[in-house]
Design an enzyme around this catalytic site. Structure first.
Site, mmCIF file in Angstrom:
data_model
loop_
_atom_site.group_PDB
_atom_site.id
_atom_site.type_symbol
_atom_site.label_atom_id
_atom_site.label_comp_id
_atom_site.label_asym_id
_atom_site.label_seq_id
_atom_site.Cartn_x
_atom_site.Cartn_y
_atom_site.Cartn_z
ATOM 1 N N GLU A 125 9.880 15.596 15.667
ATOM 2 C CA GLU A 125 10.269 15.443 14.267
ATOM 3 C C GLU A 125 9.491 16.467 13.443
ATOM 4 O OE1 GLU A 125 9.015 11.872 12.157
ATOM 5 O OE2 GLU A 125 11.007 11.757 11.261
ATOM 6 N N GLU A 142 9.784 0.885 10.640
ATOM 7 C CA GLU A 142 10.791 1.921 10.356
ATOM 8 C C GLU A 142 10.095 3.251 10.613
ATOM 9 O OE1 GLU A 142 13.844 1.485 9.810
ATOM 10 O OE2 GLU A 142 14.105 -0.480 8.887
ATOM 11 N N LYS A 159 0.833 -1.197 0.000
ATOM 12 C CA LYS A 159 0.000 0.000 0.000
ATOM 13 C C LYS A 159 0.875 1.257 0.000
ATOM 14 C CE LYS A 159 -1.810 2.621 3.151
ATOM 15 N NZ LYS A 159 -1.789 3.897 2.414
ATOM 16 N N GLY A 180 2.969 3.624 13.785
ATOM 17 C CA GLY A 180 3.735 2.390 13.998
ATOM 18 C C GLY A 180 3.331 1.681 15.288
ATOM 19 N N CYS A 218 13.515 10.635 7.113
ATOM 20 C CA CYS A 218 13.568 10.105 8.480
ATOM 21 C C CYS A 218 14.976 10.190 9.056
ATOM 22 C CB CYS A 218 13.072 8.673 8.499
ATOM 23 S SG CYS A 218 13.888 7.640 7.282
ATOM 24 N N GLY A 256 6.730 4.614 8.511
ATOM 25 C CA GLY A 256 5.898 5.802 8.676
ATOM 26 C C GLY A 256 6.131 6.418 10.030
ATOM 27 N N SER A 257 5.119 7.099 10.526
ATOM 28 C CA SER A 257 5.279 7.837 11.787
ATOM 29 C C SER A 257 5.294 6.875 12.972
ATOM 30 C CB SER A 257 4.132 8.828 11.932
ATOM 31 O OG SER A 257 2.913 8.130 11.954
ATOM 32 N N THR A 258 5.932 7.324 14.046
ATOM 33 C CA THR A 258 6.000 6.499 15.254
ATOM 34 C C THR A 258 4.597 6.274 15.815
ATOM 35 O OG1 THR A 258 8.252 7.201 15.699
ATOM 36 C CG2 THR A 258 7.008 6.409 17.582
ATOM 37 N N ALA A 259 3.724 7.301 15.733
ATOM 38 C CA ALA A 259 2.371 7.161 16.291
ATOM 39 C C ALA A 259 1.622 6.027 15.592
ATOM 40 C CB ALA A 259 1.615 8.475 16.145
#
Ligand code: NAD
Length: 452
Positions: A355, A229, A154, A212, A263, A207-210
């Protein structure tokens, strides 16, 4: 199916419409991938390798087309977009060597022999962000396919075009139907089905930590494998004994590449106090010299941000900070923003901790080596970083001291497809690229054969 209008971020004008997969279409694609798996898994290693090499050759023949597509969809400069398409080809060629080399072990045992196999998992779901659509797709799909899995991928809502084209090129190269499918769609629809549909055996998320964290929590329900990642807030540590001119000349490219939407961006510069003013003086002309131009101009070194909304978010950080100086950016309808250097007062400042994911770098002085390491590590992230010094012992001590997955000494290069890449702490889980990446898409099976 609904549609999404792709916007060129350099002009703010529509490029094309893309059909989005809904939940039912996603499940149907996952079922096709599951049906294609046994034949792909059981294909002779040399045959799978040949198909990956053909896929690489077809991508190679379309580097210019893919680069042009990325320039229009993501605002990437020609130089970056060509590198990115070439990276897909190179990663395919590198892991084309995997099928014949997916070695297990033979372990001494009494009464027989003991061998291990790296068994492919089945269907792998790959979720890609918008900042580097081509390389990140390639880093996931290639080792997954090479080790015998089938893939549903995706792309990000904002940047589906190159992934869709790469899916078509795979078919053109002879990769069988169902082995690699690209599913444009929303994260909460298509991405979510990758997590919840039990036929998907692994989610490879960038993608973003949130988001993830949500993926990891969702995968726990089925003990589904996941690689994450995630975000970064990497430090560029400049010691007084460094080649300051070299460090200052490189620093803008360590953070403003891809308009800071990277990143690995070294978005915090730590400078030893005795050379702080001198370094800031050397950095200013280097920042002003960055060519922020329409990405279709071959001379462009930095393009626009990805969207109007993202630019607002980045501006919010800068509005609350002390600006030292800025570079240049074009006027016009695109989502432009000039490279910006801010002075951070305290490690508690949002601009120092969060970030920003834009062309903004925060600078702070430090007293000594111990404080440099402490400040570099004072973050929830741990993806990359740079160390500038002429002292080899110090370079090694600081590199071992910084909690990050990818460090460069007197350099800001983070990514080589043949070396491992990934994050410490909340920057990720697992590694991509390098010699071991195919193992992340297999489970080890241990078999004992009695000899009596
Ligand atoms: P994002 O987390 O918003 O989205 C990433 C992908 O996840 C998109 O395809 C999105 O559609 C999908 N998604 C969103 N919500 C989802 C959900 N609930 N379930 C499943 N999928 C969902 O991130 P972004 O804004 O596209 O990308 C920027 C972020 O990516 C930054 O934080 C950046 O640091 C990070 N990033 C990390 C790396 C790395 O290798 N560590 C590389 C590039 C980008």
């Amino acid at each position: 199916m609904s549609t999404y209008t792709v916007i060129n971020p350099a002009t703010a004008r529509p490029v094309t419409e893309v059909e989005l997969y809904d939940g039912a279409a996603t499940d149907a694609a996952i079922e096709r991938a599951a049906a294609a798996f046994p034949r792909w898994r059981d294909m002779a290693p040399g045959e799978r390798a040949t198909l990956l090499r053909r896929f690489a050759a077809v991508v190679d023949a379309h580097v210019e087309e893919l680069a042009e597509l990325e320039m229009r969809n993501a605002g990437h400069t020609w130089a970056n977009a060509r590198w990115e398409a070439g990276n897909v080809r190179d990663v395919l060629n590198y892991y084309a060597a995997t099928p014949e080399r997916l070695f297990g072990q033979q372990i001494p045992t009494a009464g027989g022999i003991n061998v291990t196999f790296h068994e492919p998992l089945g269907v792998v779901g790959i979720i890609v962000p918008w900042n580097f659509p081509m390389p990140i797709a390639g880093w996931g799909l290639t080792p997954a396919l090479a080790s015998g899995n089938t893939v549903v991928l995706k792309p990000a809502e904002l940047t589906p075009l190159t992934a869709v084209r790469i899916g078509e090129l795979a078919l053109e190269a002879g990769v069988p139907e169902g082995v690699l499918q690209v599913l444009p769609g929303r994260g909460v629809v298509v991405g979510e089905r990758f997590v919840t549909n039990p036929l998907v055996r692994k989610v490879c998320f960038t993608g973003s930590t949130a988001v993830g964290k949500q993926i990891m929590a969702g995968c726990a329900d089925q003990v589904k494998r996941c690689t994450l990642e995630l975000g970064g807030k990497s430090a560029n540590v400049v010691f007084a004994d460094a080649d300051l001119a070299k460090a200052a000349a490189a620093a803008p490219y360590a953070v403003f590449d891809n308009a800071g939407q990277d990143c690995c961006a070294r978005s915090r510069i730590l400078v030893e106090r005795s050379v702080y003013e001198e370094f800031l003086g050397l950095l200013e002309p280097a920042v002003k010299a960055v060519s922020v131009l329409d990405p279709s101009d071959e001379a462009s070194e930095m393009g626009p941000l990805i969207s109007a909304r993202h630019r607002e978010r980045v501006r919010g950080y800068v509005d609350a900070a002390v600006i030292a100086y800025t570079g240049h950016a074009p006027d016009g309808d695109g989502f432009w923003m000039a490279p910006t250097v801010v002075l951070a007062d305290s490690p508690r400042d949002a601009i120092w901790r969060e970030e920003v994911f834009g062309p903004v770098v925060a600078v702070m002085p430090f007293a000594d080596e111990a404080e440099a390491v402490q400040l570099a590590n004072d973050t929830e992230f741990g993806l990359s970083g740079s160390i500038y010094t002429r002292d080899v012992g110090r370079a090694l001590r600081v590199a071992r001291g910084i909690e990050a997955g990818n460090l460069s000494i007197n350099s800001h290069a983070s990514v080589r497809y043949w070396t491992p890449f990934g994050g410490f702490k909340q920057s990720g889980l697992g590694r991509e690229l390098g010699p071991d990446a195919p193992h992340a898409f297999t489970d080890v099976k241990n078999v004992f054969i009695a000899s009596d």
